[in-house]
Design an enzyme around this catalytic site. Structure first.
Site, PDB file in Angstrom:
ATOM      1  N   CYS A  23       0.834  -1.131  -0.030  1.00  0.00           N
ATOM      2  CA  CYS A  23       0.087   0.010  -0.192  1.00  0.00           C
ATOM      3  C   CYS A  23       0.793   1.288  -0.016  1.00  0.00           C
ATOM      4  CB  CYS A  23      -1.227  -0.263   1.386  1.00  0.00           C
ATOM      5  SG  CYS A  23      -0.191  -0.036   2.788  1.00  0.00           S
TER       6      CYS A  23
ATOM      7  N   ASN B 172       2.069   1.504   4.480  1.00  0.00           N
ATOM      8  CA  ASN B 172       2.467   0.152   5.046  1.00  0.00           C
ATOM      9  C   ASN B 172       2.268   0.278   6.411  1.00  0.00           C
ATOM     10  OD1 ASN B 172       5.425  -1.966   5.701  1.00  0.00           O
ATOM     11  ND2 ASN B 172       3.400  -2.498   4.912  1.00  0.00           N
TER      12      ASN B 172
ATOM     13  N   CYS C 172      -1.443   0.713   7.405  1.00  0.00           N
ATOM     14  CA  CYS C 172      -2.845   0.045   7.454  1.00  0.00           C
ATOM     15  C   CYS C 172      -3.222  -0.944   6.628  1.00  0.00           C
ATOM     16  CB  CYS C 172      -3.785   1.510   7.031  1.00  0.00           C
ATOM     17  SG  CYS C 172      -3.525   2.945   8.040  1.00  0.00           S
ATOM     18  N   ARG C 173      -3.585  -0.655   5.270  1.00  0.00           N
ATOM     19  CA  ARG C 173      -4.054  -1.736   4.549  1.00  0.00           C
ATOM     20  C   ARG C 173      -3.084  -2.987   4.185  1.00  0.00           C
ATOM     21  NH1 ARG C 173      -5.074   2.125  -0.329  1.00  0.00           N
ATOM     22  NH2 ARG C 173      -3.234   3.060   0.582  1.00  0.00           N
ATOM     23  N   SER C 174      -1.942  -2.831   3.943  1.00  0.00           N
ATOM     24  CA  SER C 174      -1.193  -3.979   3.675  1.00  0.00           C
ATOM     25  C   SER C 174      -0.650  -4.708   4.764  1.00  0.00           C
ATOM     26  CB  SER C 174       0.241  -3.613   2.720  1.00  0.00           C
ATOM     27  OG  SER C 174       1.112  -2.819   3.286  1.00  0.00           O
TER      28      SER C 174
ATOM     29  N   ASP D 215      -8.353   3.632   1.255  1.00  0.00           N
ATOM     30  CA  ASP D 215      -7.443   4.129   2.334  1.00  0.00           C
ATOM     31  C   ASP D 215      -8.205   4.229   3.619  1.00  0.00           C
ATOM     32  OD1 ASP D 215      -5.457   5.011   3.769  1.00  0.00           O
ATOM     33  OD2 ASP D 215      -4.642   6.215   2.286  1.00  0.00           O
TER      34      ASP D 215
END
Ligand code: 4NP
Length: 165
Positions: free
Chosen positions: A15, A18, A20-22, A133
């Site tokens: 993401c 690095n 939150c999402r990934s 996001d």
């Protein structure tokens, strides 16, 4: 007869920050392959295209929302490196901007071909679907990221098992 120790399937979720999402995708996928008995077959990591949060634990909101589902996010942020295009078989981008940045960073065509949108493996997701996001939004966004990551992780695991048996 398959080899005793086939080479690992190397997966890196990517993401922007690095945090939150990934890291969420990494932890959700790690839990999924562990539950399904496939953990030994995979090398799983995550990275960000940006460097603002390098060395940090994931966002506390991501970690708290995940923990409620028994998902442990333990990674520290790192930035994508050109060697990742050789070190991983799949670089799974959370959104189209991450995907475009990865394609631009890829040092060679085989590496570029390893870049995919994570949600392209999610059953029923429309073309170009993204993991939104959650960084600047409310708690709902972190729950939505977890829901999406679970569905996309299941679709991705099904895909890999079809490919690799
Ligand atoms: P992520 O979210 O890409 O899912 O880790 C973000 C985290 C931090 C920032 C942007 C997105 N930031 O601008 O610092």
């Amino acid at each position: 007869m398959p080899a005793e120790n086939p080479s690992p399937i190397r997966v890196c979720f990517v993401c922007l920050g690095n945090i939150c999402r990934s890291p969420t995708a990494e932890a959700v996928f790690t839990k999924l392959v562990t539950e399904r008995g496939h953990a030994a077959r995979f090398t799983i990591d995550s990275a960000g295209t940006g460097d603002w949060h390098v060395g940090e634990l994931a966002d506390p909101r991501s970690r708290a929302a995940a923990l409620k589902r028994g998902v442990h996010i333990t990674s520290r942020a790192r930035q994508v490196h050109v060697r990742d295009f050789d070190a991983f078989d799949y670089l799974l981008a959370m959104d189209r901007s991450n995907e475009a940045n990865l394609r631009r960073l890829a040092p060679h065509d085989p590496g570029r071909a390893r870049v995919h949108l994570f949600r392209s493996f999610e059953a029923g997701a429309p073309d170009g679907a993204e993991v939104p996001d959650p960084y600047y939004g409310g708690d709902d966004g972190f729950e939505e990221v977890l829901d999406i990551c679970q569905r996309a992780a299941e679709g991705f695991l099904d895909h890999v098992l079809r490919q690799r048996g």
